[in-house]
Design a protein around this motif. Structure first.
Motif, PDB file in Angstrom:
ATOM      1  N   LEU A  11      24.146 -26.596  18.097  1.00 24.50           N
ATOM      2  CA  LEU A  11      23.787 -25.678  17.017  1.00 24.50           C
ATOM      3  C   LEU A  11      24.046 -26.290  15.650  1.00 24.50           C
ATOM      4  CD1 LEU A  11      22.868 -22.850  16.124  1.00 24.50           C
ATOM      5  CD2 LEU A  11      25.253 -22.106  16.316  1.00 24.50           C
ATOM      6  N   SER A  12      25.159 -27.036  15.513  1.00 23.53           N
ATOM      7  CA  SER A  12      25.466 -27.656  14.223  1.00 23.53           C
ATOM      8  C   SER A  12      24.398 -28.665  13.820  1.00 23.53           C
ATOM      9  CB  SER A  12      26.832 -28.331  14.289  1.00 23.53           C
ATOM     10  OG  SER A  12      26.791 -29.463  15.155  1.00 23.53           O
ATOM     11  N   ILE A  13      23.879 -29.415  14.778  1.00 22.61           N
ATOM     12  CA  ILE A  13      22.834 -30.404  14.478  1.00 22.61           C
ATOM     13  C   ILE A  13      21.551 -29.694  14.042  1.00 22.61           C
ATOM     14  CG2 ILE A  13      21.422 -32.242  15.455  1.00 22.61           C
ATOM     15  CD1 ILE A  13      23.752 -32.887  17.323  1.00 22.61           C
ATOM     16  N   LEU A  14      21.187 -28.611  14.764  1.00 21.34           N
ATOM     17  CA  LEU A  14      19.960 -27.892  14.417  1.00 21.34           C
ATOM     18  C   LEU A  14      20.061 -27.258  13.037  1.00 21.34           C
ATOM     19  CD1 LEU A  14      19.159 -26.193  17.857  1.00 21.34           C
ATOM     20  CD2 LEU A  14      18.106 -28.230  16.864  1.00 21.34           C
ATOM     21  N   LEU A  15      21.207 -26.640  12.724  1.00 17.74           N
ATOM     22  CA  LEU A  15      21.362 -26.010  11.412  1.00 17.74           C
ATOM     23  C   LEU A  15      21.384 -27.046  10.296  1.00 17.74           C
ATOM     24  CD1 LEU A  15      23.987 -23.198  12.151  1.00 17.74           C
ATOM     25  CD2 LEU A  15      21.525 -22.960  11.826  1.00 17.74           C
ATOM     26  N   ALA A  16      22.005 -28.209  10.547  1.00 19.20           N
ATOM     27  CA  ALA A  16      22.028 -29.260   9.532  1.00 19.20           C
ATOM     28  C   ALA A  16      20.611 -29.771   9.252  1.00 19.20           C
ATOM     29  CB  ALA A  16      22.933 -30.397   9.978  1.00 19.20           C
ATOM     30  N   LEU A  17      19.807 -29.941  10.301  1.00 14.00           N
ATOM     31  CA  LEU A  17      18.412 -30.363  10.098  1.00 14.00           C
ATOM     32  C   LEU A  17      17.621 -29.293   9.366  1.00 14.00           C
ATOM     33  CD1 LEU A  17      17.655 -32.002  13.578  1.00 14.00           C
ATOM     34  CD2 LEU A  17      18.098 -33.159  11.398  1.00 14.00           C
ATOM     35  N   LEU A  18      17.928 -28.028   9.646  1.00 13.70           N
ATOM     36  CA  LEU A  18      17.238 -26.939   8.949  1.00 13.70           C
ATOM     37  C   LEU A  18      17.568 -26.949   7.458  1.00 13.70           C
ATOM     38  CD1 LEU A  18      15.456 -24.414   9.163  1.00 13.70           C
ATOM     39  CD2 LEU A  18      17.527 -23.088   9.647  1.00 13.70           C
ATOM     40  N   VAL A  19      18.857 -27.158   7.132  1.00  7.51           N
ATOM     41  CA  VAL A  19      19.255 -27.228   5.724  1.00  7.51           C
ATOM     42  C   VAL A  19      18.598 -28.428   5.048  1.00  7.51           C
ATOM     43  CG1 VAL A  19      21.209 -27.587   4.166  1.00  7.51           C
ATOM     44  CG2 VAL A  19      21.421 -26.005   6.082  1.00  7.51           C
ATOM     45  N   LEU A  20      18.572 -29.566   5.735  1.00 11.48           N
ATOM     46  CA  LEU A  20      17.958 -30.757   5.160  1.00 11.48           C
ATOM     47  C   LEU A  20      16.452 -30.550   4.927  1.00 11.48           C
ATOM     48  CD1 LEU A  20      18.175 -33.712   4.308  1.00 11.48           C
ATOM     49  CD2 LEU A  20      17.815 -34.349   6.708  1.00 11.48           C
ATOM     50  N   GLY A  21      15.755 -29.957   5.909  1.00 14.07           N
ATOM     51  CA  GLY A  21      14.332 -29.713   5.742  1.00 14.07           C
ATOM     52  C   GLY A  21      14.031 -28.766   4.600  1.00 14.07           C
ATOM     53  N   GLY A  22      14.854 -27.697   4.479  1.00 13.84           N
ATOM     54  CA  GLY A  22      14.649 -26.764   3.361  1.00 13.84           C
ATOM     55  C   GLY A  22      14.913 -27.413   2.019  1.00 13.84           C
ATOM     56  N   SER A  23      15.934 -28.293   1.967  1.00 13.68           N
ATOM     57  CA  SER A  23      16.257 -28.966   0.706  1.00 13.68           C
ATOM     58  C   SER A  23      15.145 -29.929   0.300  1.00 13.68           C
ATOM     59  CB  SER A  23      17.579 -29.716   0.856  1.00 13.68           C
ATOM     60  OG  SER A  23      18.640 -28.839   1.171  1.00 13.68           O
ATOM     61  N   VAL A  24      14.578 -30.655   1.285  1.00 14.24           N
ATOM     62  CA  VAL A  24      13.464 -31.570   0.970  1.00 14.24           C
ATOM     63  C   VAL A  24      12.265 -30.787   0.450  1.00 14.24           C
ATOM     64  CG1 VAL A  24      11.801 -33.182   1.973  1.00 14.24           C
ATOM     65  CG2 VAL A  24      14.224 -33.330   2.580  1.00 14.24           C
ATOM     66  N   ALA A  25      11.967 -29.665   1.101  1.00 15.61           N
ATOM     67  CA  ALA A  25      10.836 -28.840   0.652  1.00 15.61           C
ATOM     68  C   ALA A  25      11.080 -28.287  -0.754  1.00 15.61           C
ATOM     69  CB  ALA A  25      10.595 -27.710   1.651  1.00 15.61           C
ATOM     70  N   MET A  26      12.299 -27.844  -1.007  1.00 14.90           N
ATOM     71  CA  MET A  26      12.631 -27.322  -2.337  1.00 14.90           C
ATOM     72  C   MET A  26      12.508 -28.408  -3.394  1.00 14.90           C
ATOM     73  SD  MET A  26      13.487 -24.076  -2.720  1.00 14.90           S
ATOM     74  CE  MET A  26      14.617 -24.137  -4.101  1.00 14.90           C
ATOM     75  N   TRP A  27      12.940 -29.624  -3.071  1.00 14.52           N
ATOM     76  CA  TRP A  27      12.877 -30.713  -4.058  1.00 14.52           C
ATOM     77  C   TRP A  27      11.443 -31.112  -4.356  1.00 14.52           C
ATOM     78  CZ3 TRP A  27      15.785 -32.880  -7.546  1.00 14.52           C
ATOM     79  CH2 TRP A  27      15.432 -34.134  -8.083  1.00 14.52           C
ATOM     80  N   LEU A  28      10.597 -31.156  -3.352  1.00 13.76           N
ATOM     81  CA  LEU A  28       9.209 -31.554  -3.559  1.00 13.76           C
ATOM     82  C   LEU A  28       8.409 -30.482  -4.308  1.00 13.76           C
ATOM     83  CD1 LEU A  28       8.407 -33.189  -0.088  1.00 13.76           C
ATOM     84  CD2 LEU A  28       8.986 -34.342  -2.244  1.00 13.76           C
ATOM     85  N   GLY A  64      27.445 -30.647   5.281  1.00 17.56           N
ATOM     86  CA  GLY A  64      28.753 -30.948   5.847  1.00 17.56           C
ATOM     87  C   GLY A  64      29.527 -29.697   6.198  1.00 17.56           C
ATOM     88  N   ALA A  65      29.437 -28.661   5.338  1.00 17.67           N
ATOM     89  CA  ALA A  65      30.137 -27.409   5.622  1.00 17.67           C
ATOM     90  C   ALA A  65      29.567 -26.735   6.862  1.00 17.67           C
ATOM     91  CB  ALA A  65      30.040 -26.484   4.411  1.00 17.67           C
ATOM     92  N   VAL A  66      28.233 -26.774   7.008  1.00 20.29           N
ATOM     93  CA  VAL A  66      27.608 -26.166   8.186  1.00 20.29           C
ATOM     94  C   VAL A  66      28.043 -26.889   9.464  1.00 20.29           C
ATOM     95  CG1 VAL A  66      25.398 -25.809   9.352  1.00 20.29           C
ATOM     96  CG2 VAL A  66      25.631 -25.245   6.933  1.00 20.29           C
ATOM     97  N   ILE A  67      28.021 -28.213   9.423  1.00 17.06           N
ATOM     98  CA  ILE A  67      28.399 -28.979  10.620  1.00 17.06           C
ATOM     99  C   ILE A  67      29.864 -28.730  10.990  1.00 17.06           C
ATOM    100  CG2 ILE A  67      28.736 -31.313  11.523  1.00 17.06           C
ATOM    101  CD1 ILE A  67      26.317 -32.185   9.903  1.00 17.06           C
ATOM    102  N   LEU A  68      30.751 -28.799  10.007  1.00 15.96           N
ATOM    103  CA  LEU A  68      32.175 -28.593  10.296  1.00 15.96           C
ATOM    104  C   LEU A  68      32.457 -27.173  10.753  1.00 15.96           C
ATOM    105  CD1 LEU A  68      33.842 -30.611   7.388  1.00 15.96           C
ATOM    106  CD2 LEU A  68      33.660 -31.250   9.786  1.00 15.96           C
ATOM    107  N   GLY A  69      31.736 -26.201  10.204  1.00 13.84           N
ATOM    108  CA  GLY A  69      31.926 -24.822  10.647  1.00 13.84           C
ATOM    109  C   GLY A  69      31.541 -24.640  12.102  1.00 13.84           C
ATOM    110  N   CYS A  70      30.418 -25.248  12.501  1.00 14.12           N
ATOM    111  CA  CYS A  70      30.006 -25.154  13.904  1.00 14.12           C
ATOM    112  C   CYS A  70      30.970 -25.909  14.826  1.00 14.12           C
ATOM    113  CB  CYS A  70      28.591 -25.701  14.066  1.00 14.12           C
ATOM    114  SG  CYS A  70      27.312 -24.660  13.312  1.00 14.12           S
ATOM    115  N   LEU A  71      31.498 -27.048  14.352  1.00 15.25           N
ATOM    116  CA  LEU A  71      32.485 -27.772  15.154  1.00 15.25           C
ATOM    117  C   LEU A  71      33.760 -26.952  15.346  1.00 15.25           C
ATOM    118  CD1 LEU A  71      32.146 -31.444  13.829  1.00 15.25           C
ATOM    119  CD2 LEU A  71      31.184 -30.457  15.897  1.00 15.25           C
TER     120      LEU A  71
END
Length: 583
Positions: A11-28, A64-71
């Motif tokens: 779950l931590s990996i999936l949420l981290a990828l989701l945050v990264l994808g949203g951030s890339v979309a927001m930046w573009l 990082g906060a999302v990953i550590l929270g899931c861990l």
């Protein structure tokens, strides 16, 4: 290290990828998104206020906060703590026959070795129960009291052998007495169980009377027959000095410590006939059924499973308030603290702050360091070992052992690094620590490397008298490794090599001469660097006076820097010295 809920890692990996994808979309599409809420002039002001490095730094903090929270939700666990627990468990004493008849090999590799393996299997099936150990032969004693520490009990089981009790014979009554004494003071409602491993050749006439007494005290006995009804001869190696029987494979006599000659004989009766030991199943069946238990023959791969499921598991378990249970430590606090710290840092980060990216990266690494310190140290130790920096790797592993001193794998890695660094004493200490593990593969590797370590320690010695006992220990370790893994050719090859070196060292000790001819020169070596010479005068008997006065002092034995006269020369001089002459 393990995880209580490993699904949260995915779950931590999936949420981290989701945050990264949203951030890339927001930046573009940042300008288009902001234009939906503010004017065009305000859009340019807002986009200029946050540079790219700051945006991605804040994104990294959130990821990082999302990953550590899931861990933290995954519940990481490492390290152990002993806690007093009101656990429900069975109290089981294991009695092992250590008479010489257990050396018979009608069970492969022998009755004793097969019994030890069966006990290891029983301990695994009864995890959580309390076990104790009673060896018996002509007498019996409680070697290990009731405990839940199965690692300590396994070590006691491995130490059981036929030389443990000097009194010979098989007295089943002694084992029953020792079990009743061990159970004294226990709660009345607790079930008292004795699992007895023996070939049933009882030499005690009072065994059945002891069984009746045990039944009245609530002791239930289950008997396991070690052997076959057809029986087998009992191998033995008699000492040429004191004629006492010794276990085959020993290098020295257990009574007089004399060296034993290789070979194998069989125990014989008073008439000189070889004694065949047979399994007495009727005795064991009667003993077990009298107390409410049952008898099983030790054969096949499921004997212990049948014993536990049909005999021990159905018994009601009693509450033991003094039971110490080893539990893994919950370590969720560390990733949770890291997640909270990263969120606070992102929240308090000033909008548009113009700090350098290197400074921001340093802050993030400083926050992550406490959580990953142990993993980084373990990784560094492995890297140092691979680079050949064995001394540095040893320091890293010993630092890890300060935080987790009972970790067998860390002890094994530290022993390997110490061995490669030439620190053989430290290597031996760590390999012994690695033996405290239920993992038989790790035990095999630890015994193998402990044998190599002891051999190197003996190789560094120059005196054969010092080398022999050290190499004998190495041979014992290699033999244990071959028993744990009979398919290991390296352990078998090293065992054969060490025994060859022991024989060479013994031959060196026999090179000293007890007789020296007149005018003769006898040379002998004590080590590879020095040679000592002994010379006797006069050169022939014709030059000896009619009434000579002799004065000779021969130092023919040299050890540890001290020269002395051997017992053989003293005896020869006393026998040949004439009365009235000097000596």
């Amino acid at each position: 290290m393990n995880w209580g809920y490993p699904g949260y890692i995915t779950l931590s990996i999936l949420l981290a990828l989701l945050v990264l994808g949203g951030s890339v979309a927001m930046w573009l599409h940042r300008e288009r998104v902001l234009a939906l809420f503010v004017s065009k002039d305000r859009v340019q002001e807002l986009t200029a206020a946050m540079p790219g490095w700051e945006y991605w730094t804040r994104t990294g903090l959130i990821m990082g906060a999302v990953i550590l929270g899931c861990l933290a939700l995954a519940s990481p666990r490492w390290g152990y703590v002993l806690e007093k627990s009101n656990a429900n468990s069975l109290d089981i004493l294991i009695a092992v026959d250590t008479s010489r008849s257990m050396l018979a090999d009608d069970l492969v590799p022998s009755r004793m070795k097969r019994t030890q393996l069966a006990i290891q299997e029983l301990l695994k099936l009864g995890e959580g129960d309390r076990f104790g150990l009673i060896p018996f032969a002509g007498s019996a004693f409680l070697q290990c009291p009731l405990t839940v520490d199965q690692e300590a009990l396994r070590q006691h089981v491995n130490l059981v052998n036929v030389d443990l009790i000097p009194e010979g014979g098989t007295h089943l009554g002694e084992a029953i007495d020792a079990a009743m004494e061990a159970f004294e003071g226990h709660e009345q409602d607790s079930h008292k169980v004795l699992v007895l491993f023996s070939d049933g050749e009882d030499h005690d006439e009072n065994a059945l009377a002891k069984v009746e007494e045990a039944t009245q005290k609530g002791l239930r006995i289950f008997t396991i027959g070690a052997g076959t009804p057809d029986g087998e001869l009992i191998p033995v190696n008699y000492c040429p000095n004191c004629e006492s029987p010794n276990q085959p494979g020993r290098s020295r006599c257990r009574v007089c410590n004399a060296y034993l000659t290789p070979g194998q004989e069989f125990i014989r009766d008073e008439n000189g006939n070889a004694v065949r030991s047979r399994l007495n199943e009727s005795m064991l069946e009667e003993l077990a059924e009298t107390t409410g238990g049952f008898y099983l023959r030790l054969e096949g791969a499921q004997t212990m499973e049948v014993l536990y499921k049909n005999g021990l598991a159905p018994l009601p378990k009693s509450e033991n308030t003094s039971t110490m249970v080893r539990r893994q430590r919950e370590r969720y606090q560390w990733p949770l603290a890291g997640a909270v710290g990263l969120l606070l840092l992102e929240l308090l980060w000033p909008m548009g702050r113009r700090c350098r990216p290197a400074t921001a990266t340093a802050v993030i690494l400083a926050l992550l360091l406490p959580c990953s310190l142990e993993a980084a140290t373990l990784k560094q130790a492995a890297q140092q070992y691979q680079k050949g920096e064995f001394a540095l790797a040893l320091q890293e592993y010993e630092e890890l052992l300060r935080h987790d001193p009972g970790n067998p794998k860390l002890h094994y890695n530290a022993g390997a690094a110490a061995y490669q660094a030439g620190k053989h004493n430290e290597a031996a200490r760590h390999f012994r620590g690695a033996l405290r593990t239920p993992d038989l593969k790790l035990q095999h590797r630890a015994f193998y490397n402990l044998g190599n370590t002891r051999f190197q320690l003996g190789e560094a010695m120059k005196n054969p008298e010092d080398q022999i006992p050290v190499w004998e220990e190495a041979a014992d370790h290699f033999e244990a490794a071959t028993q744990l893994n009979p398919q290991d050719p390296g352990a078998q090859r090293n065992l054969k090599f060490v025994r060859h070196k022991i024989d060479e060292a013994k031959r060196k000790l026999e090179q000293l001469s007890d007789e020296v001819p007149l005018d003769g020169i006898t040379r002998f070596k004590q080590d590879d660097e020095k040679e000592y010479t002994l010379r006797v005068w006069p050169p022939n008997r014709e030059q000896i006076p009619e009434r000579p006065y002799w004065r000779m002092f021969a130092l023919d034995h040299y050890a540890h820097g001290v020269a002395k006269v051997s017992d053989s020369i003293r005896a020869e001089a006393k026998a040949l010295s004439p009365t009235g002459y000097g000596g």
